[in-house]
Design a protein around this motif. Structure first.
Motif, PDB file in Angstrom:
ATOM      1  N   MET A  65       0.815  -1.217   0.000  1.00 22.44           N
ATOM      2  CA  MET A  65       0.000   0.000   0.000  1.00 22.44           C
ATOM      3  C   MET A  65       0.848   1.266   0.000  1.00 22.44           C
ATOM      4  O   MET A  65       0.501   2.261  -0.635  1.00 22.44           O
ATOM      5  CB  MET A  65      -0.954  -0.006   1.199  1.00 22.44           C
ATOM      6  N   ALA A 190      -4.566   1.017   6.048  1.00 22.88           N
ATOM      7  CA  ALA A 190      -4.449   2.062   5.029  1.00 22.88           C
ATOM      8  C   ALA A 190      -3.953   3.368   5.654  1.00 22.88           C
ATOM      9  O   ALA A 190      -3.101   4.065   5.085  1.00 22.88           O
ATOM     10  CB  ALA A 190      -5.801   2.280   4.350  1.00 22.88           C
ATOM     11  N   ARG A 218      -6.059   8.514  -1.172  1.00 23.43           N
ATOM     12  CA  ARG A 218      -6.717   7.548  -0.289  1.00 23.43           C
ATOM     13  C   ARG A 218      -8.234   7.633  -0.362  1.00 23.43           C
ATOM     14  O   ARG A 218      -8.926   6.625  -0.274  1.00 23.43           O
ATOM     15  CB  ARG A 218      -6.243   7.755   1.159  1.00 23.43           C
TER      16      ARG A 218
END
Length: 227
Positions: A65, A190, A218
């Protein structure tokens, strides 16, 4: 997403066995019972292995990520946490509640637990949460944790807490499948990935397969950024 062999609702319920908010409390109950039965060493070893396994999972997810470290050929963006947690815990719980000890019973209960968790790993593929490589990696890592945890005898006294563990498991499973649900680790992963690179953007599976070298803002990323 693959074509399910059973109704979608079955896989949606089964996959909850890998939800941290459900399975970790169950593991804690078993560890508590083991400690009360004189198996503190077993409980500490098991949880140390669980933490190590979870750290490996988190590291692979953050690496993708945050920096895009994955494999388009293997469709790999990070080890499946659900598969790892379920497989690291369920077989051990089966052995503990089945009386622990050595011999054929322990082997049989371990195999039963591993087979159940193979279905949990498959559910992650059916639900489109992970690729085959990610689910298999999670199952393999979890199996290593479970087998290492049960190298020595599991305290037989844990079965005295069988009713409590089973009740808690069913209650948490129903809660997980209800509209209330249980907390998801995805958003925290995240958030951590974005914090580590100092930018509010993440790499996604779609970006991996498109060959993109830039992360996605995001707020534009899917609910599961590994999708």
């Amino acid at each position: 997403m693959t074509t399910p062999l059973l109704p979608f609702t079955f896989w949606a319920l089964l996959t909850q066995l890998g939800t941290a908010a459900l399975i970790v409390p169950v593991a804690a109950l078993v560890a508590f019972g083991a400690t009360r039965a004189g198996g503190a060493r077993f409980a500490v070893r098991w949880f140390a292995l669980l933490i190590a396994g979870a750290a490996v999972v988190l590291a692979t997810k953050i690496a993708f990520m945050a920096w895009g470290f994955g494999s388009a050929d293997l469709d790999f963006t990070g080890i499946s946490g659900h598969s790892m947690l379920a497989t690291a815990i369920v077989p051990v719980v089966c052995v503990a509640l089945g009386g622990g000890g050595n011999g054929r019973r322990r082997v049989l209960l371990t195999v039963v637990g591993l087979l159940i968790c193979a279905l949990v790993a498959y559910s992650r593929i059916v639900l489109g949460a992970h690729s085959i490589s990610e689910a298999v990696a999670g199952w393999t890592l979890g199996a290593l944790v479970a087998l290492a945890a049960t190298l020595d005898s599991v305290p037989s006294g844990v079965q005295r807490f069988r009713a409590l563990v089973l009740f808690a498991s069913v209650a948490l499973l129903l809660c997980a499948h209800s509209s209330l649900g249980l907390p998801s680790a995805h958003r925290w992963e995240a958030w951590l990935a974005a914090r580590m690179i100092g930018k509010d953007c993440l790499f996604t599976r779609a970006a991996l397969h498109s060959g993109a070298t830039q992360c996605v803002p995001r707020h534009l990323a899917p609910a599961s950024v590994l999708s």
